[in-house]
Design an enzyme around this catalytic site. Structure first.
Site, PDB file in Angstrom:
ATOM      1  N   CYS A 176      -4.222   3.087 -71.963  1.00 35.99           N
ATOM      2  CA  CYS A 176      -4.552   2.950 -73.378  1.00 35.99           C
ATOM      3  C   CYS A 176      -3.359   3.311 -74.263  1.00 35.99           C
ATOM      4  CB  CYS A 176      -5.805   3.760 -73.729  1.00 35.99           C
ATOM      5  SG  CYS A 176      -6.552   3.218 -75.294  1.00 35.99           S
ATOM      6  N   HIS A 181      -9.783   2.326 -70.093  1.00 34.99           N
ATOM      7  CA  HIS A 181      -9.810   3.687 -69.560  1.00 34.99           C
ATOM      8  C   HIS A 181     -10.469   3.726 -68.176  1.00 34.99           C
ATOM      9  CE1 HIS A 181      -8.624   6.097 -73.181  1.00 34.99           C
ATOM     10  NE2 HIS A 181      -8.971   4.965 -73.782  1.00 34.99           N
ATOM     11  N   GLU A 205     -10.160   6.010 -66.046  1.00 34.55           N
ATOM     12  CA  GLU A 205     -10.490   7.401 -65.689  1.00 34.55           C
ATOM     13  C   GLU A 205     -11.937   7.751 -65.993  1.00 34.55           C
ATOM     14  OE1 GLU A 205      -9.379   7.772 -70.042  1.00 34.55           O
ATOM     15  OE2 GLU A 205      -8.786   6.544 -68.319  1.00 34.55           O
TER      16      GLU A 205
END
Length: 257
Positions: free
Chosen positions: A118, A225, A227
């Site tokens: 990002c 994202h 994660e």
């Protein structure tokens, strides 16, 4: 099972206000630490956003891999020649930029594996000479890529749109599909692509959503994202796994030299 190693994985931090007195803290989301612990392997090391006080050369000497994190803040316009933005409209964190921009350039020069996420993707592009759009949602024909203002995390970080992967590209080979549903929590986006980067994916409105490097080392940037869902999404897991494998492969090459 995660393959553990003694390799140090740098995770970039932001300057953020915490607590009732709004004290400045250096912070990165726990999701990045968990991804390193559970998938990448190695030891997560948080890199403070301490600007001119950062010893970038020593960090480069010690680190074995670098993760550039996402953030609410934008890359400061002064670093890519963009017009100034009102702070309430586009919060900036130039102290972070002063650390991450030279850090990513040095990491690439040394062949250190880099995963940019990002804001990290935007830093990567700026570090190598590219430019950014400051508010994609203001551009004709673009969809709104900004963070859904939803307190419920599964809604806020859930899949928002699809990205189309470049046929035969590194990312398509990695995830094994020609398109992916991704979350979307950003205002900035790549305008002019930096030399040394290749487009790996685009959103349905043409926005660049993933890049790789033209050199021999591991360099991957994604606008979404991974994660947030590496523990249940196959593509997100493969992104972190491939980064961890690159770190270990570099370790073996150094040992064999």
């Amino acid at each position: 099972m995660t393959i553990r190693s003694s390799r140090l994985i740098g995770i970039s931090c932001c300057r953020k206000l915490f607590g009732v007195f709004g004290m400045i803290n250096h912070a990165a989301s726990d999701t990045y630490v968990r991804a390193v612990d559970e998938v990448v392997g190695g030891i997560p090391l948080l890199i403070p956003a301490n600007g001119a006080h950062a010893d970038v050369a020593t960090l480069l000497d010690r680190l074995d891999g670098l993760i550039l994190t996402g953030s609410r803040s934008n890359v400061a316009a002064v670093f890519y020649g963009g017009p100034p933005q009102p702070p309430e409209d586009a919060p900036e964190d130039p102290e972070r930029d002063h650390v991450t921009l030279p850090l990513v350039r040095g990491a690439i020069e040394r062949g250190m594996p880099v995963l940019a996420i990002c804001r990290g993707l935007q830093e990567l592009n700026v570090a190598l000479g590219g430019t950014l759009h400051q508010r994609l949602q203001d551009l004709p024909g673009r969809i709104d890529h900004s963070t859904p203002m939803q307190p419920h995390a599964p809604v806020r970080t859930g899949k928002a749109h699809r990205v189309i992967l470049v046929p035969g590209g590194a990312l398509e080979r990695l995830v094994g599909t020609d398109s992916l549903p991704v979350n979307s929590l950003h205002n900035q986006g790549i305008d002019r692509l930096a030399s040394g980067l290749l487009v790996e994916a685009r959103a349905i409105d043409g926005t660049i959503e993933a890049v790789s490097g033209t050199g021999a080392g591991y360099l991957l940037g994604v606008q979404w994202h991974p994660e947030y869902d590496f523990d249940k999404d196959v593509a997100s897991h493969r992104i972190f796994k491939s980064f961890g494998e690159a770190v270990r492969n570099l370790e073996r090459k150094v040992a064999a030299a």
